[in-house]
Design an enzyme around this catalytic site. Structure first.
Site, PDB file in Angstrom:
ATOM      1  N   PHE A   1      48.824  25.321 -21.515  1.00  0.00           N
ATOM      2  CA  PHE A   1      49.744  25.734 -20.449  1.00  0.00           C
ATOM      3  C   PHE A   1      48.955  26.542 -19.436  1.00  0.00           C
ATOM      4  O   PHE A   1      48.445  27.611 -19.746  1.00  0.00           O
ATOM      5  CB  PHE A   1      50.928  26.565 -20.963  1.00  0.00           C
ATOM      6  CG  PHE A   1      51.882  26.900 -19.848  1.00  0.00           C
ATOM      7  CD1 PHE A   1      52.860  25.998 -19.459  1.00  0.00           C
ATOM      8  CD2 PHE A   1      51.758  28.086 -19.125  1.00  0.00           C
ATOM      9  CE1 PHE A   1      53.711  26.286 -18.391  1.00  0.00           C
ATOM     10  CE2 PHE A   1      52.603  28.371 -18.051  1.00  0.00           C
ATOM     11  CZ  PHE A   1      53.578  27.472 -17.697  1.00  0.00           C
TER      12      PHE A   1
ATOM     13  N   ASP B   1      41.252  30.831 -19.265  1.00  0.00           N
ATOM     14  CA  ASP B   1      42.541  31.226 -18.691  1.00  0.00           C
ATOM     15  C   ASP B   1      43.103  32.336 -19.564  1.00  0.00           C
ATOM     16  O   ASP B   1      43.658  32.088 -20.635  1.00  0.00           O
ATOM     17  CB  ASP B   1      43.489  30.032 -18.632  1.00  0.00           C
ATOM     18  CG  ASP B   1      44.848  30.405 -18.026  1.00  0.00           C
ATOM     19  OD1 ASP B   1      45.123  31.613 -17.862  1.00  0.00           O
ATOM     20  OD2 ASP B   1      45.633  29.479 -17.727  1.00  0.00           O
TER      21      ASP B   1
ATOM     22  N   LYS C   1      49.692  37.709 -14.747  1.00  0.00           N
ATOM     23  CA  LYS C   1      50.743  38.401 -15.490  1.00  0.00           C
ATOM     24  C   LYS C   1      50.575  39.935 -15.504  1.00  0.00           C
ATOM     25  O   LYS C   1      50.969  40.582 -14.556  1.00  0.00           O
ATOM     26  CB  LYS C   1      50.872  37.811 -16.894  1.00  0.00           C
ATOM     27  CG  LYS C   1      51.426  36.373 -16.830  1.00  0.00           C
ATOM     28  CD  LYS C   1      51.980  35.856 -18.136  1.00  0.00           C
ATOM     29  CE  LYS C   1      52.781  34.580 -17.892  1.00  0.00           C
ATOM     30  NZ  LYS C   1      52.099  33.354 -18.286  1.00  0.00           N
TER      31      LYS C   1
END
Ligand SMILES: *Cc1c(COP(=O)(O)O)cnc(C)c1O
Length: 398
Positions: free
Chosen positions: A139, A224, A253
């Site tokens: 993801f 990531d 985030k």
């Protein structure tokens, strides 16, 4: 459950739990009726320091009285400090670069663009031939290019035509990855621990073997760390757990502390250096308000106390979840720092159903992929609160 007789204008691209939040402080949130819930999702790790951490709110408030947006057409006085202090926190090499963006997906896109241009201009891959290797179950965000290499049919179906140039290999299999590298390969893009897939933790030897395969073929390793980074796993970056230094790291985030969206791509000068003036940018990337909050986030991580807390509370979390596996209430629990993916026996229903039962018990969680629940409490959660939430989980599984 609240239902409305008036049709909603809100697009239906989410299926939220039936709770309407109106306030929050640290690990606790409050709904419009004043009922309190413990937040074990923490904005998918965007809220690593809880809701409205005083240092982050103060930084934002102070910056609102100074300047909020300049655009990158001009410099502002927090850009250099942001790059300098983030580089120091991550122990970057002296000539490494920091490129600010806003969301995780934008930062992943930035890394993909930089890797391709580096491949064409520096490595010598023929024009428009660069390929990037990714893992199944990945993801990395929701843009057209990123979903092009998703293996989640729900995320992809109907959105083609897809961006070419990606090769998918099984996650956790370094040999398959090495075998997929050819003369067109410019980069490997991986989550060091797959978050959305259900906190999937590869064997300790996996990332080092991937690093070696990349080194042998002059291929970039892009990590990531949008979800795994910034304290969640008990280290500043999850890659530290296995002693691997990526060429490029993607952050997001928690970098905005749940206050504003802030992301960044950091890494090798010869890679990010291909993004020269005019070739890439963002109206809001690196804006003064974002930098003020991100600097405060870096300040929280500089002391190491949040990483230490994630390790300590994480060990406790792993122990308690492990006991629920032993007594048969859970099928499996995977833990890294204060982060867990728990797999449910179908006799307890789906992940969604369990998250609904936990909502009734005033614990907020989110299912992922059917039978799995992801737990990512704020790193600032009180141990008593965590224990109370785990009691609720244990009771909900009786
Ligand atoms: C959430 C996430 C993204 C996308 O971030 P957005 O801010 O939602 O665009 C990318 N990569 C990983 C690993 C993520 O968890």
């Amino acid at each position: 459950m609240t239902t409305s007789l008036v049709p909603s204008h809100l697009a239906r691209n989410y299926h939220p739990l039936p709770v309407v939040l109106a306030g929050g402080e640290n690990s606790w949130v409050r709904d419009t009726a004043g009922r309190e819930y413990l937040d074990l999702l923490a904005g998918y790790s965007a809220l690593n320091f809880g809701h409205r951490h005083p240092a982050l709110v103060d930084a934002a408030r102070a910056q609102l009285d100074r300047i909020t947006l300049t655009s990158r057409a001009f410099e502002h006085d927090l850009l250099e400090p942001f790059a300098t202090r983030l580089a120091a926190l991550l122990e970057l090499r002296d000539d490494d670069l920091v490129l600010p963006m806003n969301t995780g997906a934008e930062a992943v896109e930035t890394a993909i663009k930089a890797a391709r241009k580096w491949g064409h201009e520096v490595k010598g891959v023929p024009a428009d031939r660069a390929t990037i290797i990714v893992a199944d179950g990945n993801f990395h965000g929701r843009t057209t290019t990123i979903i092009s290499f998703s293996t989640d049919e729900e995320a992809r179906a109907g959105f083609g035509p897809f961006t070419p140039g990606f090769r998918v290999v099984p996650y956790g299999d370094a040999e398959a990855l090495a075998a997929a590298i050819d003369e067109t390969t410019v980069a490997v893009l991986l989550e060091p621990i797959q978050g959305e897939a259900g906190v999937i933790i590869p064997e300790a030897g996996y990332l080092p073997a991937v690093r070696a395969a990349c080194d042998a073929a002059d291929v970039l390793l892009i990590a990531d760390e949008v979800q795994s980074g910034l304290g969640r796993t008990g280290t500043t970056l999850a890659c530290e757990l296995v002693g691997v230094t990526p060429d490029v790291v993607v952050l997001g985030k928690a970098l905005g502390g749940g206050v504003v969206p802030v992301s960044a791509v950091v890494g090798r000068q010869d890679v990010l250096g291909v993004l020269t003036a005019g070739t890439h940018g963002s109206t809001f990337g690196g804006n003064p308000l974002a930098c003020a909050v991100a600097l405060a986030v870096v300040g929280l991580l500089e002391t190491g106390e949040h990483q230490a807390r994630a390790r300590e509370l994480g060990a406790h979390l792993a122990e308690r979840l492990g006991a629920m596996v032993t007594d048969g209430r859970l099928v499996e629990a995977r833990c890294a720092g204060l982060w867990a993916g728990i797999d449910l026996d179908p006799r307890h229903g789906t992940g969604r159903q369990l998250s609904e039962r936990l909502l009734e018990r005033r614990v907020l969680t989110k299912d992922t992929h059917g039978q799995t629940l992801r737990l990512a409490p704020p790193l600032t959660i009180a141990q008593d609160d965590l224990d109370w939430a785990l009691d609720q989980l244990g009771d909900a599984l009786r």
